[in-house]
Design an enzyme around this catalytic site. Sequence first.
Site, PDB file in Angstrom:
ATOM      1  N   HIS A   1      10.764 -27.744  -8.423  1.00 24.19           N
ATOM      2  CA  HIS A   1      11.723 -27.384  -9.473  1.00 24.19           C
ATOM      3  C   HIS A   1      12.640 -28.566  -9.791  1.00 24.19           C
ATOM      4  O   HIS A   1      12.936 -28.847 -10.960  1.00 24.19           O
ATOM      5  CB  HIS A   1      12.549 -26.182  -9.013  1.00 24.19           C
ATOM      6  CG  HIS A   1      13.470 -25.635 -10.064  1.00 24.19           C
ATOM      7  ND1 HIS A   1      13.059 -24.756 -11.032  1.00 24.19           N
ATOM      8  CD2 HIS A   1      14.792 -25.871 -10.306  1.00 24.19           C
ATOM      9  CE1 HIS A   1      14.079 -24.454 -11.825  1.00 24.19           C
ATOM     10  NE2 HIS A   1      15.150 -25.109 -11.401  1.00 24.19           N
TER      11      HIS A   1
ATOM     12  N   GLU B   1       4.768 -26.155 -10.419  1.00 23.44           N
ATOM     13  CA  GLU B   1       5.761 -25.165  -9.999  1.00 23.44           C
ATOM     14  C   GLU B   1       5.253 -23.747 -10.238  1.00 23.44           C
ATOM     15  O   GLU B   1       5.407 -22.864  -9.377  1.00 23.44           O
ATOM     16  CB  GLU B   1       7.064 -25.393 -10.767  1.00 23.44           C
ATOM     17  CG  GLU B   1       8.173 -24.412 -10.410  1.00 23.44           C
ATOM     18  CD  GLU B   1       9.373 -24.533 -11.341  1.00 23.44           C
ATOM     19  OE1 GLU B   1      10.477 -24.177 -10.913  1.00 23.44           O
ATOM     20  OE2 GLU B   1       9.185 -24.970 -12.497  1.00 23.44           O
TER      21      GLU B   1
ATOM     22  N   ASN C   1      -9.721 -45.776  10.178  1.00 17.84           N
ATOM     23  CA  ASN C   1     -10.757 -45.968  11.189  1.00 17.84           C
ATOM     24  C   ASN C   1     -10.771 -44.820  12.198  1.00 17.84           C
ATOM     25  O   ASN C   1     -11.839 -44.386  12.642  1.00 17.84           O
ATOM     26  CB  ASN C   1     -10.535 -47.292  11.929  1.00 17.84           C
ATOM     27  CG  ASN C   1     -11.185 -48.459  11.201  1.00 17.84           C
ATOM     28  OD1 ASN C   1     -12.031 -48.274  10.341  1.00 17.84           O
ATOM     29  ND2 ASN C   1     -10.778 -49.663  11.549  1.00 17.84           N
TER      30      ASN C   1
END
Length: 644
Positions: free
Chosen positions: A44, A66, A385
């Site tokens: 918001h 939202e 990795n």
Amino acid sequence: MDEYLEAFVREGEEHVTDLNNALLCLESNPGDEEAMDQIFRTAHTLKGNFGAMGFEDASDLAHAVEDLLDAMRQGEIEVTSERMDHIFAGIDEIEGCLDEIETHGEVKRTVRPTIDDLRDVLSESETEDAPSEFEDDEAATGSPDIFEMSRLEEANQSVFHVTVEMDETDMPGVDAMFVLEDITEDFEVVDAVPSVDAIEEGEYDDTFDLAIATQEADVAETITSLGKVSDATATELDLGDQEAEQTFAETDEVTEASSEESGGKAINDIQSVRVDVDQLDELHGLVEQLVTTRIKLRRSVEVDNRRAEDELDELDKITSNLQDTVMDMRLVPMKKIVGKFPRLVRDLAREEDKQVDFQIVGDDVELDRTILTEISDPLMHLLRNAVDHGIESPEEREAAGKDPTGTITLEAERERDRVNVTVSDDGRGIDHDVIRRKAVEKGIYTESEVEQLPEQEVAQLIFHPGFSTNEEITDVSGRGVGMDVVHDTVTRLDGSVSVESEEGEGTTITLTLPVTVAIVKVLFVESGGEEYGIPIKSVDEISRMRPVKTVDGEEVVTYGDTVYPLVRLGGALNVPGETKNGEGMLVKVRESERKVALHCDDVREQEEVVVKPFEGILSGIPGLSGAAVLGEGDVVTILDVATL
């Protein structure tokens, strides 16, 4: 870039990081209401900030995110990893918008496809989107600025005029939105002054007024008990009293007038300020010059000049305090860079169809911002990795008797003036036999030489510059790819890197880094007429020359019952002048750095100096870490005792 725009971008980046991490918490625990509330507040706020700055497309994108989150929050859509993928894609687009705003001052990308995608996901809800109670009320209100008596008369219950006083907050609109939602769970809100939309945008001066229809009498008490509400008063209205409408009109006028008179909220004492990094770098450069000038001044003053010595002592104190302050200003908590890593690990794990529990420990540990910036990419490489080649598939882990979910931990811990950053996993580990074979194939060692290497040194071969290949070394867990870059970056920062691994159990890679850079306290020593600096942090003990013995053809000295190899600086550095081979001084190095004693002709004073690392062809020379400028422009070499 405009200072307000830059502040907007920096704040937006923080919101994106917070949003990513809160979404990860929600994905792992869909019932986490606290995470959901934080996510909704942040989304918001992003929407409002983009709109306030005039970036409507980005605001629409944040609005779409939202709305989808709100549907999840209301239980209309279930929280699933697939739907979270769409939300994360929306967050990535928001981050891309921020990058373009920072670079170009505007959003150039087309975000409509992402918005449409989010809307499509929202349409999966079986519950049709219906106007909220607030929206219905507002649509029926001819003028949202006062309570209309006709609407109040329609309520078949007692109607109360409630004044809600909010706590102080940095997000008045978001907090008010949650308060209004809580109120509607217990009461019927007939009208609001100012309008609900205005309240949710934070357009009120600490208080707002509601007309509430209810049969209960404890209205004020119930609302006061809500979070973010500091006080509430309720007065029952006589709907036959025509003065009520005027009362609410006056309430709105008083609110506006008081806002104009006060000029907004009271300004508290400023507790912190943002400092532009360029200004901070300039201040740091001036401190470096001050330290260098202090050294020159002290060396130019005659020893018997007592008054000058006293003044220099005072200058030392001032310079040291200023230096400490600047260094502290440059320290940044690890969380500034590690905040984006949970999302990285999550995405990689989903791509690889692996289950990974990623943990961060010690993200409040602070490092110089330059060091922190430099190690961001190496840490990302280590994490890639660990996920890609360290952690096995769930099936492989179960077959090996492991939990199908692998664990990767990033941990930072401070030890005096150094910080240890470790990346560990409980994956398949490193196959030392494969590394030995690759080392022979690359010509790094012969077969006989590599067989004699201890396991610890074999693991360190992954950092060898010639060990990496352009192709993926799947049978070496891929850990040779790019590891030399990690090693070079850490070494350039005056740090070190080590690896420990047990096949089938996992791997731990540790980066040891200085907390700060540039200004270092050193011990000046002389050998063959040449002056050198040894970092004080590496010095354990200083003594006169001790009897020298020979063990296996190597010179050693003893401290108590412990034998230390002897390194003569004159020979190691090939100094041009004659050295005191039989006499002189010994500098014992801390065992944590290296178990060795250094011979020199003489030991001089200690001093803080500005160390400039060697670059180009001089970088990487064993035994040398950089140079410092002293009085009269003299340059002194600073030694690296670990590689001498």
